[in-house]
Write an enzyme that holds these catalytic residues in place. Structure first.
Site, PDB file in Angstrom:
ATOM      1  N   LYS A 122      -9.822  -0.427  10.416  1.00 24.63           N
ATOM      2  CA  LYS A 122      -9.966  -1.071   9.552  1.00 24.63           C
ATOM      3  C   LYS A 122     -10.596  -2.922  10.136  1.00 24.63           C
ATOM      4  O   LYS A 122     -10.833  -3.694   9.845  1.00 24.63           O
ATOM      5  CB  LYS A 122      -8.781  -1.416   8.857  1.00 24.63           C
ATOM      6  CG  LYS A 122      -8.175  -0.327   8.199  1.00 24.63           C
ATOM      7  CD  LYS A 122      -9.021  -0.508   6.431  1.00 24.63           C
ATOM      8  CE  LYS A 122      -8.145   0.827   5.916  1.00 24.63           C
ATOM      9  NZ  LYS A 122      -6.509   0.346   4.972  1.00 24.63           N
ATOM     10  N   ASP A 160       2.865  -4.367   8.111  1.00 30.01           N
ATOM     11  CA  ASP A 160       1.408  -3.372   7.585  1.00 30.01           C
ATOM     12  C   ASP A 160       0.301  -4.325   7.937  1.00 30.01           C
ATOM     13  O   ASP A 160       0.184  -5.258   7.188  1.00 30.01           O
ATOM     14  CB  ASP A 160       1.823  -2.892   6.351  1.00 30.01           C
ATOM     15  CG  ASP A 160       0.618  -2.586   5.794  1.00 30.01           C
ATOM     16  OD1 ASP A 160      -0.364  -1.580   6.809  1.00 30.01           O
ATOM     17  OD2 ASP A 160       0.222  -1.501   4.966  1.00 30.01           O
ATOM     18  N   HIS A 201       0.846  -0.887  -0.371  1.00 26.21           N
ATOM     19  CA  HIS A 201       0.161   0.142   0.143  1.00 26.21           C
ATOM     20  C   HIS A 201       0.852   0.899   0.054  1.00 26.21           C
ATOM     21  O   HIS A 201       2.221   1.343   0.715  1.00 26.21           O
ATOM     22  CB  HIS A 201      -0.563  -0.273   1.402  1.00 26.21           C
ATOM     23  CG  HIS A 201      -1.958   0.820   1.605  1.00 26.21           C
ATOM     24  ND1 HIS A 201      -1.742   2.596   1.908  1.00 26.21           N
ATOM     25  CD2 HIS A 201      -3.227   0.853   1.823  1.00 26.21           C
ATOM     26  CE1 HIS A 201      -2.965   2.985   2.160  1.00 26.21           C
ATOM     27  NE2 HIS A 201      -3.923   1.782   1.858  1.00 26.21           N
ATOM     28  N   GLN A 205      -4.289  -4.691   7.287  1.00 22.53           N
ATOM     29  CA  GLN A 205      -5.763  -5.868   6.705  1.00 22.53           C
ATOM     30  C   GLN A 205      -5.254  -7.436   7.104  1.00 22.53           C
ATOM     31  O   GLN A 205      -5.859  -8.459   6.839  1.00 22.53           O
ATOM     32  CB  GLN A 205      -5.914  -6.388   5.013  1.00 22.53           C
ATOM     33  CG  GLN A 205      -5.936  -4.435   4.595  1.00 22.53           C
ATOM     34  CD  GLN A 205      -7.203  -3.980   4.664  1.00 22.53           C
ATOM     35  OE1 GLN A 205      -8.308  -4.826   5.057  1.00 22.53           O
ATOM     36  NE2 GLN A 205      -7.418  -3.307   3.840  1.00 22.53           N
ATOM     37  N   CYS A 211      -5.152   2.505  -3.810  1.00 21.22           N
ATOM     38  CA  CYS A 211      -3.026   3.095  -3.548  1.00 21.22           C
ATOM     39  C   CYS A 211      -2.111   1.319  -3.186  1.00 21.22           C
ATOM     40  O   CYS A 211      -1.842   1.768  -1.944  1.00 21.22           O
ATOM     41  CB  CYS A 211      -3.243   3.463  -1.771  1.00 21.22           C
ATOM     42  SG  CYS A 211      -4.878   4.647  -0.888  1.00 21.22           S
TER      43      CYS A 211
HETATM   44  C1  LIG Z   1      -5.546   1.431   4.583  1.00 19.68           C
HETATM   45  C2  LIG Z   1      -3.927   1.058   4.692  1.00 19.68           C
HETATM   46  C3  LIG Z   1      -3.501   1.158   4.982  1.00 19.68           C
HETATM   47  C4  LIG Z   1      -3.162   2.672   5.797  1.00 19.68           C
HETATM   48  O1  LIG Z   1      -4.587   3.042   6.632  1.00 19.68           O
HETATM   49  P1  LIG Z   1      -5.014   3.859   6.958  1.00 19.68           P
HETATM   50  O2  LIG Z   1      -5.932   3.793   8.152  1.00 19.68           O
HETATM   51  O3  LIG Z   1      -4.855   4.571   6.055  1.00 19.68           O
HETATM   52  O4  LIG Z   1      -3.442   4.607   7.726  1.00 19.68           O
HETATM   53  C5  LIG Z   1      -2.100   0.777   5.076  1.00 19.68           C
HETATM   54  N1  LIG Z   1      -2.324  -0.655   4.404  1.00 19.68           N
HETATM   55  C6  LIG Z   1      -2.801  -0.962   4.212  1.00 19.68           C
HETATM   56  C7  LIG Z   1      -2.586  -2.733   3.245  1.00 19.68           C
HETATM   57  C8  LIG Z   1      -4.034  -0.231   3.795  1.00 19.68           C
HETATM   58  O5  LIG Z   1      -4.903  -1.660   3.655  1.00 19.68           O
END
Ligand SMILES: *Cc1c(COP(=O)(O)O)cnc(C)c1O
Length: 402
Positions: A221, A195, A118, A198, A359
């Site tokens: 999320k 990260d 992302h 998800q 993104c």
């Molecule tokens: C949504 C997302 C982000 C960014 O998260 P924010 O809450 O917008 O800061 C980063 N990585 C992944 C895989 C995402 O789905």
């Protein structure tokens, strides 16, 4: 599953005269009543600024904020709540890390990312490259949307300072073999950031089992409020790194000729944090704990299989991302139809999906999806019936556009 679904008030409404089918969960998730009630109840009873006041409300608010930190630590299986810093979300977590961990990096030092990251896990590192002259190496993705892990050992060098990798791809749904990746990196003494945006929404996360040094997550999320998230850092990382933002609450002593910082986690939490957000986030995590995750995994696997089979039988439709291990996220293209038009027509039928680059522009380029894709992302509150209606709607949309 019906009982779980009933706890999400927003799902029970009509859009353009049709029952809402919400399949944009990778962008943000809906909130259960338990989270809504917790935040309302905090405002009604305990709202005050934290860590400052001698008065009772402030003490209560501080206690609840720190209890929220303990809940996040428990949910990630962190060893201590001092390993948890509250941030705005994954984006801020990674910016914090990129700023702080790099304080002693030199031009020519290297980091490793992957092709399915992302932008939140790309842009801060490219900014650092521009500031410090670091090198960025990239683990490629194969035609199924899986990382080519075999390439990793060849990318690791004496100058690799960090490996930063997605737990689960928001664009394709691929679940990455994070534990295997961290094992390879740690053999070479390279710390790993995951990260986890998800990761958390699709099952319990255990930073011990993953073996990562850092784990970033966003509350919105995982069925919690927006504007809050957490960065986990193993052991004494937060003690060794310099702070990111400066201000109140993160200091022990301030003089014009020098600052003594508070110990972590305060050192990384300048200013008034999103107090009610942190408490709502913890409410979401604690509510998730009460669910039967084996049943949820079975249900999500069924949703994915139904989406994959249903969409796969539509002529001219191509699914991007066919990894063996996936969450119920399906990115697709229809020959002769623009993703944006697919999304607009589905909305008119009450169905919410995402279209565009998600993104993840480098990943879209990898699959030659110049206009991005259409993406349906399910959560455990979606039903197989909704998936069937969604598939039928996509089929109708195809007939209208092609
Ligand atoms: C949504 C997302 C982000 C960014 O998260 P924010 O809450 O917008 O800061 C980063 N990585 C992944 C895989 C995402 O789905």
């Amino acid at each position: 599953m019906d009982a779980i679904r009933d706890q999400f008030p927003v799902l029970h409404q009509e859009i353009h005269g049709k029952p809402l089918i919400y399949l944009d969960n990778a962008a943000t998730t809906q909130k259960p009543q338990a989270v809504i009630d917790t935040i309302r109840e905090f405002y009604e009873n305990d709202n005050a600024n934290i860590h400052r006041g001698v008065h009772t409300l402030s003490a209560r608010a501080s206690e609840r904020f720190e209890a929220a930190r303990a809940q996040v630590a428990r949910s990630l299986n962190a060893e201590s709540e001092r390993e948890i810093v509250f941030v705005r979300g994954v984006t801020e977590a990674i910016n914090l890390l990129a700023h702080s961990i790099s304080h002693d990096w030199q031009a020519g030092d290297e980091i490793i990312l992957s092709e399915l990251e992302h932008h939140a896990n790309i842009v801060p590192w490219v900014m650092l490259k521009e500031r410090k002259g670091i090198e960025i190496k990239v683990i490629p993705v194969d035609d199924n949307g899986e990382l080519e892990i075999g390439a990793l050992p060849g990318l690791l060098t004496k100058r690799t300072r960090l490996l930063a990798i997605n737990h689960v791809s928001n664009a394709l749904g691929t679940i990455n073999p994070v534990a295997r990746i961290t094992e390879i990196a740690r053999e070479r003494g390279v710390p790993v950031l995951v990260d986890g945006a998800q990761g958390l929404p699709h099952g319990p996360v255990d930073v011990e089992a993953l073996g990562c040094d850092f784990y970033a997550c966003s509350s919105h999320k995982v069925f919690g409020p927006s504007g809050v998230g957490a960065l986990y850092a193993r052991g004494d990382w937060f003690e060794r790194m310099p702070p990111f933002l400066g201000g109140g609450d993160m200091i022990e002593e301030v003089r014009f000729d020098g600052i003594r910082y508070a110990p972590p986690p305060s050192k990384f939490e300048a200013g008034t944090p999103n107090i009610e957000g942190a408490i709502g986030f913890a409410a979401a995590l604690s509510w998730l704990n009460s669910l039967d995750w084996l049943a949820i995994e079975r249900h999500e696997a069924a949703l994915l299989a139904r989406m994959t089979d249903g969409l796969g039988s539509i002529p001219g439709l191509r699914i991007i991302g066919t990894a063996a291990h996936k969450v119920p996220v399906v990115s697709f293209l229809i020959d002769g139809a623009h993703p944006h038009d697919i999304g607009t027509l589905l909305d008119s039928m009450g169905i919410a999906i995402r279209t565009g680059h998600h993104c993840a522009m480098p990943l879209m380029q990898r699959f030659s999806a110049v206009s991005g894709t259409a993406r349906a992302s399910a959560a455990f509150y979606n039903t197989t019936d909704e998936i069937d209606q969604f598939v039928a709607a996509v089929s109708r949309v195809r007939d209208m556009l092609v």
